[in-house]
Design a protein around this motif. Structure first.
Motif, short mmCIF file in Angstrom:
data_model
loop_
_atom_site.label_atom_id
_atom_site.label_comp_id
_atom_site.label_asym_id
_atom_site.label_seq_id
_atom_site.Cartn_x
_atom_site.Cartn_y
_atom_site.Cartn_z
N UNK A 1 51.21 47.45 48.91
CA UNK A 1 50.35 47.19 47.77
C UNK A 1 50.67 45.82 47.15
N UNK A 2 49.67 45.28 46.48
CA UNK A 2 49.80 44.04 45.72
C UNK A 2 49.08 44.22 44.38
N UNK A 3 49.63 43.63 43.34
CA UNK A 3 48.99 43.71 42.03
C UNK A 3 48.38 42.35 41.69
N UNK A 4 47.09 42.36 41.38
CA UNK A 4 46.35 41.15 41.04
C UNK A 4 46.14 41.10 39.53
N UNK A 5 46.41 39.96 38.96
CA UNK A 5 46.14 39.72 37.54
C UNK A 5 45.33 38.44 37.39
N UNK A 6 44.42 38.43 36.46
CA UNK A 6 43.56 37.26 36.26
C UNK A 6 43.10 37.17 34.82
N UNK A 7 42.56 36.02 34.49
CA UNK A 7 41.89 35.81 33.22
C UNK A 7 40.44 35.44 33.48
N UNK A 8 39.55 35.80 32.56
CA UNK A 8 38.14 35.42 32.76
C UNK A 8 38.00 33.91 32.86
N UNK A 9 36.86 33.44 33.37
CA UNK A 9 36.65 32.00 33.48
C UNK A 9 36.69 31.32 32.12
N UNK A 10 37.21 30.14 32.12
CA UNK A 10 37.17 29.36 30.88
C UNK A 10 35.76 28.83 30.61
N UNK A 11 34.92 28.94 31.58
CA UNK A 11 33.55 28.44 31.48
C UNK A 11 32.61 29.53 32.00
N UNK A 12 32.40 30.61 31.22
CA UNK A 12 31.62 31.74 31.76
C UNK A 12 30.14 31.47 31.82
N UNK A 13 29.62 30.58 30.99
CA UNK A 13 28.18 30.27 30.99
C UNK A 13 27.31 31.50 30.77
N UNK A 14 27.78 32.47 30.04
CA UNK A 14 27.00 33.68 29.78
C UNK A 14 27.92 34.87 29.65
#
Length: 1197
Positions: free
Chosen positions: A961-974
């Protein structure tokens, strides 16, 4: 009498029905006069999506008209908004516009929300759109430390931008430290996501100041990313670097500088999907890497690309289709190709549509007892839902009205009464937006009235259409009839066209069409009529056009252009060079209908056009001038003639004299003509004028003379070489005085103020005065009045001002010369106008259609001719953005201006800045200046698709298994709707395994992937999605951990006694070999290079003692693929990169091209190890410290 010039109509429609027009119930062309009772009508409101500057006061517009004048109220987020309880909020007088004062105190965020305005009077209530208020945001760039990127010549590179999130989103561009735009080409270009893509790098790409800038137009701020440093090495530089450092792990890959077929950098894979809304701009992008640089080509698999709506940008890497419709849905294929191959990507495009009108409801005016219909039809994808409201309340909750019946998108009215008056709202909505339209039902009993000004006079050119206006109003809706002349014959539609708004169209006006026309409007409550007058003028024609000319350099050319026009109109003749103005050069002169060019040069080779125009029409004709070199001649043996001499005056009469002379020497070239010039010593002493030319065989000339001139003459001889010097002057001869023969020219009557008429003229020259006491008789009278001429005699001046005139009235003007002897002939009459005044009325019904992010189209209704109060010059559009402001300093708002000449009703605004908030208004312009501004219109440009997620981290690796972490785009455009995760394994030969595709809810920021294979590398592609489509990906790689049992077994082997003994024997053998080498070196006396190399053999091929089994069964991908041997402690190069004696010559494999020598999708390089590398000691000493498992793991992530 008012005067109106006919515009030219470009289409003709002739109907064959009786004249009487029974107009439809919906009076689309008529406005209810404001002096009559009527429900409210919203005339101005803020846009639905209203982004405000948080540093300025908030103004939410809501204007309405009605009788009685309406009152206003507001809701906020669906509930009543009591403005009296908030001291920062006030409503403007006689208006519904709210002003929220936040400059001194208060925060814009406090007033975010959805606002709606209601305008109400006794006849109904109209509502505005839902106005969403959001403050603009321009955040700072996240601080980051960027390492220098070192890369080999020929490789591809992507420099990420990832700007901060803003509202509205920023404009991205790349510049250097000197604020100069970085040059872009087929090889280097910026993607739609703002990243900078290199298809292949060159040494000249080396620089330390690749800077990404984000411009937030709404707040007029610019943020910049930390500079990115890029160093490009050639193969020779790489060899030197490796020789010096004995390490290649610091390079971002080391593939040989070889040509390769294209590979797409974006988008990834073979297919993708994109959604776009109708009427927006569809932008598709393909950027490829390869060597040579690939070219991009676009096709549509199931059809042709629309010719007039398709545009390419970014060196054909971006395909733009404007005004997209459902028909543009389909599969678009981009092909990247170079000499070694090609790669294709197919984008499936689906065009959706927010609701748009098919038939919008329109105001309905009925008389008591009549029937009527309101229709509301809209389309969209998906199909919109239609709902009705009355006076702002859902119709099912409104009081019953027996005269009203609802049938889906139609409301039927029958036998209406005054109580049936109301305002109805139609709402058409789907998931992409909504439309809201107000339409009132007004029950009135009103006799007819004519709204057009009485006794208008129209002018039109023969064979062109004439439009005679007769706007009217009444309830019941009146009928209209047109009559021609005093006999009152009714006009029929076999010759004329009758428009619903009452206008009479004469499709082809002839001379006999000139007459007085009467419109009669009647209903059961009364009758009214109005007269208009039509004048038909002769067209302007060019009866002699300029002709094609071929002239030698240094020569002279003359173009002739004779014009014939209606004698009651004033024609102006203008000459153009290549459709531009003539050069401001003394070589160019215009004499009546001739254009003369002297001393021809190559720059004069062009097309020359004469343009003749009157107030009603314009014609033109062109001719080319070709300039050629002079014909070669033998050595010069000829010369200009000598000057004539012995001049004599004879036959001295009042108006003539005979001049004779003796020619000078011809100098071997015959004299072709003589030029006679005269001097007027009385009026212009010392200035010589052309009198006449005579053939070269003639030595006498009869000269016509003017009165009251003191003449002296001279003669110039001309041959093929040139002109002689002038002769000596003759004796003087003074003629007698007489009355003037000419009148002043260039007579004009143009007012400088609204209440005057300035009459100007070109005074006669002294030569033309014909006697002493030159004066001018100035006469004027109103053109359309019965007044007698008013005259005044003035001195020898060039201007006279008539005061106390009405504003912009046509006058007949004439100026006559006189002297002490008498008057000149009767002068011609010109038509002038008294002074203009500023226009009184602003253009109405201003509409803005955003074409794309840099272009908008503006439409407006022209102002009534009478309100112009001057010569119509055109319409002027002012448009601007709100600039920065603060509590103490309000910066100047830079307004831009575009002027559209003539009676235009629309224009294009180019050069707009994308993602911007604009305000514009339109003003009519006459000779005096601008009229009042129209109601301000506000518009915004569209957004794009989201950018890549801010980051993607892979943590907590386990066996499966691997754990993925992320943040939303800094430029979501919507609004983010979901994430897409794609991943696939990578085997030891760098081949990619099957691709797994997962959809992830938008509210998640982490995910655990289970059931993975142990000790396996995976590549991940992570995208964000909005309703507009899928954005660019962020990629990452990671490896699951090794099997702990296998690692422990390897530790056990390493601790066995036999293994330790074997290692000791090997160490003893190496010691003996070292002693032998030492003895041999002492014997030789010198130190050969070969022996030195043997004595200092590469430590990477020497056996290393493995004493603690730290790595267990952990292997590099290369070693797994070849012999499954454990990765040895302290090794700096994977096993497949061990330098072998027989194949170590200049192999790039030796220089570091391992599995880890590659680029991520975001352009960053994955080195062999993430830990810091140390150089080999000069004497071959090597640290015995083993690399940590964490660094080893990081080398693959």
């Amino acid at each position: 009498m008012p005067f109106k010039i006919m515009p030219q109509k470009k289409s003709l429609s002739v109907l064959r029905t009786p004249l009487i027009l029974f107009l439809c119930q919906v009076m689309s062309a008529l406005e209810v006069p404001l002096d009559l009772v009527q429900p409210p009508t919203i005339t101005r409101q803020s846009p639905k999506d209203y982004i405000i500057d948080p540093r300025e006061n908030i103004e939410i517009q809501c204007e309405a008209k009605g009788k009685p004048p309406p009152s206003f109220s507001w809701t906020r987020n669906g509930t009543h908004f009591d403005i009296d309880k908030d001291p920062l909020v006030k409503m403007l007088p006689n208006s519904g516009t709210l002003v929220i004062s936040i400059i001194i105190e208060g925060k814009a965020e406090t007033y975010e929300g959805v606002y709606q305005c209601t305008a109400r009077n006794e006849r109904g209530a109209a509502i505005s759109n839902n106005i969403v208020i959001r403050p603009s945001r321009s955040p700072l760039w996240t601080k980051e430390k960027l390492e220098q990127i070192t890369i080999l010549k020929g490789q591809s590179l992507v420099l990420p931008c990832r700007p901060p999130l803003g509202l509205p989103p920023p404009i991205i561009f790349w510049m250097d430290n000197s604020f100069q735009r970085l040059p872009q080409s087929e090889r280097v270009s910026q993607g739609l996501n703002g990243d900078l893509y290199f298809s292949n790098v060159l040494p000249e790409d080396t620089r330390e100041d690749y800077i990404c800038y984000a411009r937030f137009n709404h707040t007029q701020t610019i943020q910049q990313k930390q500079p990115i440093s890029v160093k490009v090495h050639s193969m020779d530089e790489l060899n030197d670097t490796i020789t010096a450092n004995l390490s290649d792990s610091e390079f971002y890959g080391a593939k040989s500088y070889i040509e390769r077929p294209p590979k797409l950098l974006t988008p990834e894979g073979r297919t993708s999907h994109k959604e776009e809304l109708r009427e927006n701009v569809l932008s598709l992008e393909c950027i490829a890497e390869g060597l040579p640089t690939p070219s991009i080509n676009w096709t549509k698999e199931d059809g042709e690309l629309p010719i007039n709506r398709t545009f390419y940008k970014n060196f054909k890497k971006t395909l733009n289709i404007v005004h997209v419709s459902e028909a543009d849905s389909g599969r678009y294929k981009c092909t990247a190709r170079n000499s070694l191959g090609f790669v294709e990507h197919t984008i499936s495009v689906t065009v959706k549509a927010a609701p748009y009108w098919i038939t919008a409801p329109r105001n309905l005016v009925l008389s008591p007892g009549e029937d009527g219909t309101l229709i509301c039809r809209a389309n969209g994808n998906p199909k919109p839902i239609i709902s009705w409201l009355t006076n702002g309340v859902p119709i099912e909750m409104a009081p019953d009205d027996p005269s009203r019946k609802i049938d889906g998108d139609t409301i039927l009215f029958s036998d209406v009464q005054e109580s049936s008056s109301a305002v109805y709202q139609c709402n058409a909505s789907n998931e992409y937006g909504y439309l809201l339209a107000n339409a009132f039902v007004n029950v009135l009993a009103e006799p007819p009235r004519i709204l057009t000004e009485a006794n208008l006079r129209y002018q039109v050119i023969t064979d062109r259409p004439a439009m005679l206006d007769c706007a009217f109003f009444g309830s019941p809706i009146p009928t209209i009839e047109w009559f021609k002349g005093t006999k009152g014959s009714v006009l029929q539609e076999n010759i004329y066209v009758f428009h619903d708004n009452g206008t009479l169209e004469i499709p082809v006006a002839q001379k006999d069409s000139a007459d007085t026309y009467t419109c009669v409007v009647r209903n059961k409550l009364g009758m009214v009529k109005n007269d208009v007058h039509l004048e038909v003028k002769d067209p302007t024609r060019i009866i002699k056009e300029p002709e094609y000319k071929v002239v030698q350099r240094g020569g002279r050319v003359s173009f002739e252009c004779k014009v014939k026009h209606d004698p009651t109109l004033i024609a102006t003749l203008t000459w153009l060079k290549d459709n531009g103005e003539l050069p401001n050069d003394g070589r160019f002169s215009i004499d009546n209908d001739h254009l003369v060019i002297m001393n021809i040069s190559d720059e004069d080779d062009a097309t020359y056009t004469c343009v003749a125009n009157t107030s009603l029409d314009i014609v033109s004709a062109s001719a080319m001038l070709r300039v050629v070199g002079k014909t070669p001649t033998p050595a010069p043996v000829y010369d200009r003639p000598n000057s004539p001499f012995d001049l004599e005056l004879t036959s001295l009469l009042e108006r003539s004299v005979q001049l004779s002379w003796t020619p000078g020497e011809e100098n071997n070239s015959p004299i072709t003509e003589f030029i006679i010039e005269y001097e007027d010593a009385f009026h212009e002493p010392g200035i010589w004028h052309h009198q006449t030319d005579v053939p070269g065989t003639q030595t006498t000339a009869e000269l016509k003379l003017s009165p009251y001139v003191k003449y002296s003459f001279r003669v110039i001889a001309v041959n093929s070489i040139g002109r002689s010097q002038p002769s000596e002057a003759s004796s003087y001869y003074m003629t007698k005085a007489a009355e003037p023969e000419k009148n002043p020219t260039a007579v004009e009557g143009i007012g400088s103020e609204p209440d005057n008429l300035v009459i100007t003229w070109q005074p006669l020259k002294g030569f033309d005065s014909n006697g002493p006491g030159l004066q001018y008789k100035v006469s004027w009278r109103q053109k359309d009045g019965d007044d007698e001429w008013t005259s005044v005699v003035v001195a020898n001046v060039s201007k006279y001002i008539v005061s106390g005139t009405p504003t912009f009235v046509p006058y007949l003007v004439k100026v006559q010369a006189l002297n002490n002897v008498g008057f000149a002939p009767e002068p011609g009459i010109i038509i002038g106008h008294s002074g203009e005044d500023l226009p009184m009325v602003a253009p109405s019904n201003v509409r803005v259609n955003v074409v794309n992010s840099t272009l908008a189209e503006v439409h407006w209704e022209p102002v009534p001719p009478k309100s112009i109060r001057g010569h119509l010059k055109g319409y002027r559009i002012y448009y601007w953005k709100v600039k920065n402001s603060s509590k103490r300093n309000r910066r100047h708002v830079e307004k831009k201006i575009l002027t559209f000449n003539g009676n235009k009703t629309h224009g294009m605004l180019p050069g707009l800045e994308p993602f911007s908030h604009y305000t514009l208004n339109v003003r009519v312009v006459n000779g005096k200046g601008e009229g009042p501004a129209s109601v301000d219109q506000v518009f915004n440009t569209p957004e794009g698709v989201p950018g890549a997620p801010l980051f993607l981290k892979i943590v907590n690796p386990t066996l499966d298994s691997l754990t993925l972490e992320w943040d939303p785009p800094s430029h979501p455009n919507g609004i983010l709707t979901a994430y897409t995760l794609k991943f696939q394994p990578i085997n030891s030969t760098h081949e990619l395994g099957p691709l797994v595709d997962l959809k992830i809810p938008a509210n998640m920021t982490s995910l655990i992937l289970r059931n993975l294979s142990y000790s396996t590398r995976y590549k991940f592609y992570f995208y964000a999605q909005t309703s507009a489509g899928t954005g660019s990906p962020i990629t990452e790689e990671a490896v699951t951990t090794v099997d702990e049992a296998m690692a422990s077994r390897q530790v056990d082997i390493a601790t066995q006694g036999w293994f330790i003994g074997l290692m000791c024997a090997v160490a003893l053998l190496i010691l003996i070999l070292l002693i032998v080498c030492f003895i041999r070196r002492n014997k030789g006396g010198k130190y050969p290079v070969k022996e030195k190399e043997d004595a200092h053999a590469d430590p990477e091929i020497q056996p290393m003692k493995e004493d603690d089994g730290t790595f267990g069964e952990y292997r590099s991908l290369e070693s797994d693929a070849e012999d499954h041997k454990p990765l040895k402690k302290g090794s700096r190069t994977p096993s497949d990169r061990t330098v072998k004696k027989e194949d170590s010559d200049d192999s790039l494999v030796d220089y570091g091209e391992g599995v880890n020598g590659q680029f991520n999708e975001d352009g960053s390089f994955i080195g062999q190890y993430s830990g810091k590398k140390e150089k080999e000691p000069a004497e071959g000493n090597e640290s015995s410290e083993a690399p940590s498992p964490v660094n080893a793991m990081n080398s693959f992530v």
